[in-house]
Design a protein around this motif. Structure first.
Motif, PDB file in Angstrom:
ATOM      1  N   ASN A  84      34.647  46.440  28.546  1.00 58.43           N
ATOM      2  CA  ASN A  84      35.993  46.999  28.667  1.00 58.43           C
ATOM      3  C   ASN A  84      36.002  48.531  28.738  1.00 58.43           C
ATOM      4  O   ASN A  84      37.057  49.154  28.615  1.00 58.43           O
ATOM      5  N   TYR A  89      35.506  49.849  34.267  1.00 60.24           N
ATOM      6  CA  TYR A  89      36.769  49.765  35.006  1.00 60.24           C
ATOM      7  C   TYR A  89      36.671  50.529  36.323  1.00 60.24           C
ATOM      8  O   TYR A  89      37.039  50.003  37.390  1.00 60.24           O
ATOM      9  N   LYS A  93      36.844  49.033  40.050  1.00 65.04           N
ATOM     10  CA  LYS A  93      37.957  49.480  40.900  1.00 65.04           C
ATOM     11  C   LYS A  93      37.446  50.024  42.230  1.00 65.04           C
ATOM     12  O   LYS A  93      38.021  49.743  43.292  1.00 65.04           O
ATOM     13  N   LYS A 109      39.541  42.518  28.014  1.00 66.70           N
ATOM     14  CA  LYS A 109      40.832  43.025  27.563  1.00 66.70           C
ATOM     15  C   LYS A 109      41.717  43.466  28.730  1.00 66.70           C
ATOM     16  O   LYS A 109      41.314  43.427  29.888  1.00 66.70           O
ATOM     17  N   GLN A 110      42.926  43.867  28.383  1.00 63.28           N
ATOM     18  CA  GLN A 110      43.991  44.024  29.369  1.00 63.28           C
ATOM     19  C   GLN A 110      43.662  45.006  30.494  1.00 63.28           C
ATOM     20  O   GLN A 110      44.013  44.780  31.648  1.00 63.28           O
ATOM     21  N   LYS A 111      42.982  46.113  30.164  1.00 67.82           N
ATOM     22  CA  LYS A 111      42.701  47.091  31.220  1.00 67.82           C
ATOM     23  C   LYS A 111      41.871  46.474  32.334  1.00 67.82           C
ATOM     24  O   LYS A 111      42.165  46.658  33.516  1.00 67.82           O
ATOM     25  N   LEU A 113      41.639  43.275  32.942  1.00 68.02           N
ATOM     26  CA  LEU A 113      42.446  42.207  33.541  1.00 68.02           C
ATOM     27  C   LEU A 113      43.501  42.744  34.494  1.00 68.02           C
ATOM     28  O   LEU A 113      44.043  41.997  35.309  1.00 68.02           O
ATOM     29  N   SER A 114      43.793  44.055  34.387  1.00 71.93           N
ATOM     30  CA  SER A 114      44.788  44.653  35.283  1.00 71.93           C
ATOM     31  C   SER A 114      44.255  44.787  36.703  1.00 71.93           C
ATOM     32  O   SER A 114      45.020  44.986  37.645  1.00 71.93           O
ATOM     33  N   LEU A 115      42.918  44.693  36.860  1.00 73.62           N
ATOM     34  CA  LEU A 115      42.344  44.655  38.204  1.00 73.62           C
ATOM     35  C   LEU A 115      42.759  43.337  38.858  1.00 73.62           C
ATOM     36  O   LEU A 115      42.686  42.287  38.243  1.00 73.62           O
ATOM     37  N   LYS A 116      43.200  43.401  40.069  1.00 78.29           N
ATOM     38  CA  LYS A 116      43.743  42.213  40.725  1.00 78.29           C
ATOM     39  C   LYS A 116      43.018  41.909  42.030  1.00 78.29           C
ATOM     40  O   LYS A 116      43.526  42.167  43.126  1.00 78.29           O
ATOM     41  N   ASP A 159      41.990  34.648  31.374  1.00 74.76           N
ATOM     42  CA  ASP A 159      43.195  35.276  30.826  1.00 74.76           C
ATOM     43  C   ASP A 159      42.782  36.023  29.556  1.00 74.76           C
ATOM     44  O   ASP A 159      41.584  36.169  29.272  1.00 74.76           O
TER      45      ASP A 159
END
Length: 263
Positions: A84, A89, A93, A109-111, A113-116, A159
């Motif tokens: 994480n 990240y 990205k 964690k969320q950061k 998971l924010s990759l789409k 998730d």
């Protein structure tokens, strides 16, 4: 399809990376090398003294993969202490993959998971979701609880929970009843890798499924803190029952009442 791999830096994960790369060349690999502070507790000393087969079985499986795959495939790589991290990240990205494939890391964690990615983020769980989730090892939990029929693997869309994402596919690991603990761990891991390759191929062809785990069963989530000496003792005792469970047909009978998601 551009794929990036997020994995724990262990020999079985190195093997998975090579297997994926041979069929789907990887655009990038992030390995997570966690720093462990070894704490010698009374519980660990007693495990080594009275139940050495548990640690030895896993170690022998790891040695098998270490011998079979000495290097990672040639790809753009990054090693981090935590998956994480900001470096992980930015690396992910910049690659801008269509599919992210995860195995053996810390909880994502969320950061991250924010990759789409356009296809999604897949995760391997070496347990049969939703029936058995968590850690430290779901195969060992199945044996300790006398539930050999729950030994299997899951590929899911990731998730923020613990092995709780929507399911792409699940399968039982086929057992002959002749496996010792070392052979059983290797068989589960080989099955996990094979299932992952087939799932990646399926989503690459646009054949996606996404089944909510709660639509199948409630299941159980296990935690490292609950993996006590009593459970380890039960594992060592119960592994001797595997042959009878398989050869009397009890394994197949118990599996008839469970739902698996086929590719």
């Amino acid at each position: 399809m551009k794929i990036i791999l997020w994995i724990g830096n262990e020999p079985n994960q190195k093997a998975l990376a090579n297997k994926i790369h041979s069929l789907f060349p990887l655009a990038g690999i992030i390995t997570e090398t966690r720093l462990y502070k070894q704490k010698i507790t009374l519980s660990k000393l007693l495990e080594r003294l009275f139940f050495p087969t548990i640690g030895k079985a896993w170690w022998k499986m790891v040695q098998h993969y270490s011998t079979a795959h000495s290097n990672y495939p040639k790809a753009n790589t990054l090693d981090v202490e935590n998956i994480n991290s900001d470096d992980a990240y930015e690396f992910s990205k910049n690659i801008d993959a269509d599919l992210i494939v995860v195995s053996g890391t810390s909880l994502i964690k969320q950061k991250m998971l924010s990759l789409k990615p356009s296809v999604g983020i897949l995760n391997l769980h070496t347990g049969l979701s939703p029936y058995v989730k968590g850690g430290p090892n779901c195969t060992n939990w199945c044996i300790a609880n006398g539930k050999f029929h729950l030994i299997g693997n899951t590929i899911m869309w990731i998730d923020a929970g613990i092995d709780s994402g929507n399911i792409v596919t699940t399968e039982f690991t086929e057992l002959t009843g002749d496996e010792n603990l070392e052979q059983l761990h290797l068989k589960v891991m080989e099955h996990a890798h094979d299932l992952y390759l087939r799932a990646i191929n399926s989503v690459s062809e646009g054949k996606t499924s996404s089944v909510q785990q709660t639509s199948i069963a409630e299941g159980n989530t296990y935690y490292n803190k609950d993996w006590t000496l009593d459970k380890k003792r039960a594992l060592v005792f119960n592994i001797k029952k595997l042959s009878a469970v398989v050869k009397t047909g009890e394994l197949i009978k118990n599996r008839e009442n469970l739902k698996v998601i086929k590719l």
